[in-house]
Design a protein around this motif. Structure first.
Motif, short mmCIF file in Angstrom:
data_model
loop_
_atom_site.label_atom_id
_atom_site.label_comp_id
_atom_site.label_asym_id
_atom_site.label_seq_id
_atom_site.Cartn_x
_atom_site.Cartn_y
_atom_site.Cartn_z
N PHE A 1 0.82 -1.21 0.00
CA PHE A 1 0.00 0.00 0.00
C PHE A 1 0.86 1.26 0.00
CE2 PHE A 1 -3.77 2.51 1.01
CZ PHE A 1 -4.64 1.93 0.11
N ALA A 2 1.99 1.22 0.70
CA ALA A 2 2.93 2.36 0.67
C ALA A 2 3.46 2.55 -0.75
CB ALA A 2 4.07 2.12 1.65
N GLU A 3 3.76 1.46 -1.42
CA GLU A 3 4.24 1.54 -2.80
C GLU A 3 3.16 2.15 -3.70
OE1 GLU A 3 5.84 -1.51 -6.24
OE2 GLU A 3 6.06 -2.08 -4.14
N LEU A 4 1.91 1.72 -3.51
CA LEU A 4 0.80 2.30 -4.26
C LEU A 4 0.69 3.79 -4.01
CD1 LEU A 4 -1.74 1.88 -6.03
CD2 LEU A 4 -2.99 1.44 -3.91
N GLY A 5 0.82 4.20 -2.74
CA GLY A 5 0.76 5.61 -2.39
C GLY A 5 1.84 6.41 -3.07
N ASN A 6 3.02 5.84 -3.20
CA ASN A 6 4.11 6.53 -3.89
C ASN A 6 3.85 6.62 -5.39
OD1 ASN A 6 5.73 7.13 -1.66
ND2 ASN A 6 6.61 5.08 -1.67
N LEU A 7 3.24 5.61 -5.96
CA LEU A 7 3.02 5.60 -7.40
C LEU A 7 1.91 6.55 -7.85
CD1 LEU A 7 3.40 1.80 -8.21
CD2 LEU A 7 4.96 3.65 -8.83
N VAL A 8 0.92 6.81 -7.00
CA VAL A 8 -0.17 7.69 -7.42
C VAL A 8 0.29 9.14 -7.55
CG1 VAL A 8 -1.98 6.20 -6.53
CG2 VAL A 8 -1.12 8.06 -5.09
N GLY A 9 1.38 9.49 -6.91
CA GLY A 9 1.95 10.81 -7.09
C GLY A 9 1.47 11.85 -6.11
N LYS A 10 2.09 13.02 -6.21
CA LYS A 10 1.79 14.13 -5.32
C LYS A 10 0.34 14.58 -5.47
CE LYS A 10 6.46 15.92 -5.17
NZ LYS A 10 7.36 17.01 -5.50
N ARG A 11 -0.21 15.09 -4.37
CA ARG A 11 -1.57 15.62 -4.29
C ARG A 11 -2.62 14.55 -4.55
NH1 ARG A 11 0.06 20.72 -7.50
NH2 ARG A 11 -0.80 19.46 -9.16
N ARG A 12 -2.24 13.27 -4.36
CA ARG A 12 -3.20 12.17 -4.49
C ARG A 12 -3.05 11.27 -3.28
NH1 ARG A 12 -1.33 12.63 -9.85
NH2 ARG A 12 -2.96 13.41 -11.21
N ILE A 13 -4.14 10.63 -2.91
CA ILE A 13 -4.16 9.72 -1.77
C ILE A 13 -4.78 8.41 -2.22
CG2 ILE A 13 -5.06 9.31 0.55
CD1 ILE A 13 -5.34 12.39 0.81
N ALA A 14 -4.10 7.31 -1.96
CA ALA A 14 -4.67 5.98 -2.22
C ALA A 14 -5.38 5.54 -0.94
CB ALA A 14 -3.57 5.00 -2.60
N SER A 15 -6.61 5.07 -1.08
CA SER A 15 -7.38 4.64 0.08
C SER A 15 -8.00 3.28 -0.17
CB SER A 15 -8.50 5.62 0.40
OG SER A 15 -7.98 6.86 0.79
N MET A 16 -8.06 2.48 0.89
CA MET A 16 -8.74 1.20 0.86
C MET A 16 -9.66 1.18 2.06
SD MET A 16 -7.24 -2.69 1.11
CE MET A 16 -6.10 -2.25 2.39
N ASN A 17 -10.93 0.87 1.83
CA ASN A 17 -11.91 0.86 2.92
C ASN A 17 -12.62 -0.49 2.99
OD1 ASN A 17 -11.75 3.65 3.83
ND2 ASN A 17 -12.47 4.11 1.78
N ILE A 18 -12.84 -0.94 4.20
CA ILE A 18 -13.62 -2.13 4.46
C ILE A 18 -14.85 -1.66 5.23
CG2 ILE A 18 -13.68 -4.33 5.68
CD1 ILE A 18 -10.59 -4.38 5.19
#
Length: 108
Positions: free
Chosen positions: A33-50
């Motif tokens: 998930f940290a890797e995903l957060g880095n790949l989405v780039g600046k001013r973006r947030i990756a989120s996963m919700n259950i």
């Protein structure tokens, strides 16, 4: 949802939350998930919700009972997210009324 049902499901929700927490805190998931957060780039947030919710057919709405997940920002460690409901009691004209509050939405 009546107060008795709400109280009866709390122990189950607590156990579900414990199991989900173990998975969300796993080293491999957090690394990915940290890797995903880095790949989405600046001013973006990756989120996963259950989400565990209960749908009320009469009112045609869903009542979220448990919401948790992860959010990842570029260059940061993933962080846990929560969005839970909580019972509240209010005095109204005909006595005390128990309501369920979820992110500012009110359910009786």
């Amino acid at each position: 949802m009546d107060p008795e049902t709400f109280n009866a499901i709390q122990p189950l929700l607590d156990k579900i939350a414990e199991l989900v927490e173990k998975q969300l805190d796993s080293e491999e998931l957090r690394r990915l998930f940290a890797e995903l957060g880095n790949l989405v780039g600046k001013r973006r947030i990756a989120s996963m919700n259950i989400v565990v919710d209960v749908f009320d057919e009469d009112r045609e709405c869903s009542l979220p009972m448990l919401t948790t997940g992860l959010s990842a920002f570029p260059g940061k460690e993933p962080s846990r997210t929560w969005g839970d409901s909580s019972p509240q009691r209010y005095v109204v004209e005909d006595g005390i009324k128990a309501l369920l509050i979820y992110n500012s939405a009110v359910f009786q």
